[in-house]
Motif scaffolding. Structure first.
Motif, PDB file in Angstrom:
ATOM      1  N   LYS A  82       4.174   5.212  -2.488  1.00  0.00           N
ATOM      2  CA  LYS A  82       2.950   5.015  -2.818  1.00  0.00           C
ATOM      3  C   LYS A  82       3.925   3.776  -3.026  1.00  0.00           C
ATOM      4  CE  LYS A  82      -0.395   8.653  -3.828  1.00  0.00           C
ATOM      5  NZ  LYS A  82      -0.984   9.041  -4.299  1.00  0.00           N
ATOM      6  N   ILE A 111       1.272  -1.163  -0.178  1.00  0.00           N
ATOM      7  CA  ILE A 111      -0.183   0.088  -0.016  1.00  0.00           C
ATOM      8  C   ILE A 111       0.663   1.183  -0.665  1.00  0.00           C
ATOM      9  CG2 ILE A 111      -1.825   1.297   1.558  1.00  0.00           C
ATOM     10  CD1 ILE A 111      -2.307  -1.124   1.877  1.00  0.00           C
ATOM     11  N   TYR A 112       2.164   1.848   0.811  1.00  0.00           N
ATOM     12  CA  TYR A 112       2.851   2.519   1.221  1.00  0.00           C
ATOM     13  C   TYR A 112       3.853   1.795   1.584  1.00  0.00           C
ATOM     14  CZ  TYR A 112      -0.300   6.508  -0.029  1.00  0.00           C
ATOM     15  OH  TYR A 112      -1.139   7.658  -0.189  1.00  0.00           O
ATOM     16  N   SER A 120      -2.542   1.999  -4.241  1.00  0.00           N
ATOM     17  CA  SER A 120      -2.273   3.780  -2.205  1.00  0.00           C
ATOM     18  C   SER A 120      -3.844   4.195  -2.516  1.00  0.00           C
ATOM     19  CB  SER A 120      -1.374   4.082  -2.228  1.00  0.00           C
ATOM     20  OG  SER A 120      -1.470   4.804  -3.612  1.00  0.00           O
ATOM     21  N   TYR A 128      -6.549   5.124   0.955  1.00  0.00           N
ATOM     22  CA  TYR A 128      -5.295   4.936   1.492  1.00  0.00           C
ATOM     23  C   TYR A 128      -4.608   6.417   2.321  1.00  0.00           C
ATOM     24  CZ  TYR A 128      -6.709   0.192   1.915  1.00  0.00           C
ATOM     25  OH  TYR A 128      -6.987  -0.861   1.182  1.00  0.00           O
TER      26      TYR A 128
END
Lengths: 115, 114
Positions: A57, A46-47, A61, A64
Motif C-alpha cells: 500500500k 496508491i500502490y 490506498s 483501490y
C-alpha cells in the motif's frame, strides 16, 4: 512503441461502478507503481509492487486494489467508484538501481471521471 | 502531510529569463532529490537529480542548487524558452529503505512567454 502503456486513456464512469485501469511495460523492470494526480496536490502513491508476489500500500490506498498479473502488467481497480476518485492516474516503473535514485518511468496517464 | 513543499504554484517568465522553483523538506533520511518535467497530456519524465552531498548540479540550461543545512533545493532554468512551458515537480526519496517511495511536491506550472 511506448515503453509504458496505459489503457484506457480516458474513462467516464458512474458512481458505484467497478472499473479497472491497466498498465503494461516493455522495459523489463521489476518495480511498478500507481499514482494519482490532482491539481494542487501533485502525485500521490496508491500502490506499488516490487515483483509479482509483492504488493504494498502507498499513501492513499483506501478505495483501490491492485493486481500484478505478470512482471510486465499491473492493474488498478476501483471496486465502487466515487466522484472524489476523479483524477489523472499514472503507472510508473523502475528497476532496483534506478528505483534507489528516484528514477521512475511514467506512462501517459488515464483521465478518469466519476459522475 | 506534504513531505516535500514546493513553490510557487505557477510561474510566468519572459523568454530568455531565469525560472526559479523552490522546494523544502523535513525528513533528513531523504538521500536523492529528482526533478520531473510534465508536458500537457504526458506523464512526468525525469529531468535532473541531485544527491545531498553535492551543492549544485548543472545539465545544460537546468541547474539544481542544494542547501543541506536549510533542507531546501531549487531548480533554475536559464535562458527560459517557450518549449520549457510545462509543470515541474520536485521529489525526494530515501533510497536506502526497501520501499524506494518517491515523495512529490505539489508542482509548479511554468509558462514562458515569447
Amino acid at each position: 512503441d511506448a515503453d509504458v502503456t496505459q489503457t484506457p486513456r480516458n474513462r467516464i464512469t458512474k458512481t458505484g461502478k467497478r472499473i479497472m485501469l491497466e498498465c503494461s511495460q516493455t522495459k523489463g523492470h521489476d518495480r511498478m507503481y500507481w499514482y494519482r494526480q490532482d491539481p494542487g496536490l501533485g502525485l500521490r502513491l496508491i500502490y506499488y509492487s516490487f515483483d509479482v508476489k509483492d504488493i504494498n500500500k502507498g499513501e492513499i490506498s483506501d478505495g483501490y486494489s491492485v493486481s500484478r498479473q505478470a512482471q510486465a502488467k499491473f492493474s488498478l481497480s476501483l471496486e465502487s467508484a466515487i466522484p472524489n476518485q476523479t483524477a489523472l492516474y499514472f503507472c510508473a516503473t523502475s528497476d532496483r538501481t534506478s528505483g534507489r535514485s528516484g528514477e521512475q518511468y511514467f506512462g501517459p496517464g488515464t483521465r478518469l471521471t466519476v459522475t | 502531510q506534504q513531505q516535500v513543499k514546493q513553490s510557487p504554484q505557477s510561474l510566468i517568465v519572459q523568454k530568455g529569463g531565469i525560472s526559479i522553483i523552490n522546494c523544502a523538506y523535513e525528513n533528513t533520511a531523504f538521500d536523492y532529490f529528482p526533478w520531473y518535467q510534465q508536458f500537457p497530456g504526458k506523464g512526468p519524465a525525469l529531468l535532473i537529480a541531485i544527491r545531498p552531498d553535492v551543492s549544485e548540479k548543472k545539465e545544460g540550461r537546468f541547474t539544481i542548487s542544494f542547501n543541506k543545512s536549510a533542507k531546501q533545493f531549487s531548480l533554475h532554468i536559464m535562458d527560459s524558452q517557450p518549449g520549457d512551458s510545462a509543470t515541474y515537480f520536485c521529489a525526494a526519496i530515501n533510497g536506502q529503505t526497501g520501499a524506494n517511495n518517491l515523495f512529490f511536491g505539489t508542482g509548479t506550472r511554468l509558462t514562458v512567454i515569447p
